[in-house]
Design a protein around this motif. Sequence first.
Motif, PDB file in Angstrom:
ATOM      1  N   ASP A   8       8.824  -8.764 -45.574  1.00  0.00           N
ATOM      2  CA  ASP A   8       8.115  -7.682 -44.895  1.00  0.00           C
ATOM      3  C   ASP A   8       6.735  -8.146 -44.437  1.00  0.00           C
ATOM      4  O   ASP A   8       6.320  -9.283 -44.692  1.00  0.00           O
ATOM      5  N   ASP A   9       5.996  -7.258 -43.736  1.00  0.00           N
ATOM      6  CA  ASP A   9       4.687  -7.651 -43.226  1.00  0.00           C
ATOM      7  C   ASP A   9       3.593  -7.605 -44.292  1.00  0.00           C
ATOM      8  O   ASP A   9       2.465  -8.043 -44.047  1.00  0.00           O
ATOM      9  N   LYS A  10       3.916  -7.094 -45.482  1.00  0.00           N
ATOM     10  CA  LYS A  10       2.943  -7.103 -46.570  1.00  0.00           C
ATOM     11  C   LYS A  10       2.666  -8.515 -47.064  1.00  0.00           C
ATOM     12  O   LYS A  10       1.721  -8.751 -47.813  1.00  0.00           O
ATOM     13  N   GLU A  34       5.367 -10.583 -38.822  1.00  0.00           N
ATOM     14  CA  GLU A  34       5.998  -9.278 -38.650  1.00  0.00           C
ATOM     15  C   GLU A  34       7.274  -9.216 -39.481  1.00  0.00           C
ATOM     16  O   GLU A  34       8.015 -10.198 -39.580  1.00  0.00           O
ATOM     17  N   ALA A  35       7.549  -8.045 -40.071  1.00  0.00           N
ATOM     18  CA  ALA A  35       8.691  -7.889 -40.964  1.00  0.00           C
ATOM     19  C   ALA A  35      10.004  -8.265 -40.273  1.00  0.00           C
ATOM     20  O   ALA A  35      10.238  -7.907 -39.119  1.00  0.00           O
ATOM     21  N   ARG A  36      10.853  -8.986 -40.999  1.00  0.00           N
ATOM     22  CA  ARG A  36      12.207  -9.307 -40.551  1.00  0.00           C
ATOM     23  C   ARG A  36      13.131  -9.232 -41.752  1.00  0.00           C
ATOM     24  O   ARG A  36      12.786  -9.723 -42.833  1.00  0.00           O
ATOM     25  N   TRP A  37      14.293  -8.640 -41.566  1.00  0.00           N
ATOM     26  CA  TRP A  37      15.163  -8.307 -42.694  1.00  0.00           C
ATOM     27  C   TRP A  37      16.474  -9.075 -42.712  1.00  0.00           C
ATOM     28  O   TRP A  37      17.306  -8.855 -43.597  1.00  0.00           O
ATOM     29  N   ASN A 108      10.777 -11.531 -49.680  1.00  0.00           N
ATOM     30  CA  ASN A 108      10.992 -10.376 -50.562  1.00  0.00           C
ATOM     31  C   ASN A 108      12.246 -10.573 -51.400  1.00  0.00           C
ATOM     32  O   ASN A 108      12.391  -9.984 -52.466  1.00  0.00           O
ATOM     33  N   HIS A 131       6.563 -10.467 -53.866  1.00  0.00           N
ATOM     34  CA  HIS A 131       7.248 -11.536 -53.160  1.00  0.00           C
ATOM     35  C   HIS A 131       7.583 -12.695 -54.099  1.00  0.00           C
ATOM     36  O   HIS A 131       6.974 -12.852 -55.144  1.00  0.00           O
ATOM     37  N   SER A 223      19.153  -5.658 -38.317  1.00  0.00           N
ATOM     38  CA  SER A 223      17.856  -5.814 -38.972  1.00  0.00           C
ATOM     39  C   SER A 223      17.361  -4.457 -39.419  1.00  0.00           C
ATOM     40  O   SER A 223      17.996  -3.418 -39.157  1.00  0.00           O
ATOM     41  N   PRO A 225      14.833  -2.339 -42.715  1.00  0.00           N
ATOM     42  CA  PRO A 225      14.773  -2.235 -44.182  1.00  0.00           C
ATOM     43  C   PRO A 225      16.017  -1.613 -44.794  1.00  0.00           C
ATOM     44  O   PRO A 225      16.240  -1.746 -46.000  1.00  0.00           O
TER      45      PRO A 225
END
Length: 232
Positions: A8-10, A34-37, A108, A131, A223, A225
């Motif tokens: 995630d972007d965190k 940037e978030a990628r799942w 993650n 993470h 993609s 969450p």
Amino acid sequence: MCGRFAIDDKVNESITDFVEQTGRKPEDWAPDWEARWNIAPTTQIPVLLDSAKDRQLRFVRARWSLVPPWSDAIAPKFPTFNARTEGIAEKATWKRPLRTSRCIIPANGYYEWTGEKGSKQPWWIHPADGHIGFAGLYSWWRPKGTDDDWTLTATILTTASVPHLANIHDRNPVTLPQRMWEHWIDPTVTGDQALADEAIATHQDEAAALDYYPVAPFKTGDSGPQLIERAA
């Protein structure tokens, strides 16, 4: 094995906190992942490395599948998104980056599959929170005889599965606790089989603490969450 993972972007804040703790935060530090799942091999992944050239910590993007500089093509004949730790210091593809070009690849968590082809069950393997950091190697590549830009490429180390996860897959990506990150990526530390074995030993407790549960089947291009939500 690790052929799909998510982040995630965190992670931008998480890696920034780690770098600040080292006291080596560059002035131009500005991570923007940037978030990628559903991250797949040959796509871009974030890597944390310690540049041997100027000893700067960098959080940059790399192509997931390491390509050694002597390769004629950016797509070698054999998969290079994972590197087996057994005998790694003797393998032509891995021994040079192991020596001085090691990185941390944050995530993650990651996916593995069980079952027969056509009815495979995906599993989400992850820490209780925050993470994890995969032990990785990196290498720069560009076509021979050209002035093209260099491409940064990377791989994730794997080892035999810990008992806790052996029912899902017989291989695990090597995960390292944050206390070992700076040591692992330090280019002044000799990268040899002993260092790889040290990483494996440290990995055992990290992997044993990971949780896992089934998720709904998904396609290559999917993609979001929702991919990591527990299956009903």
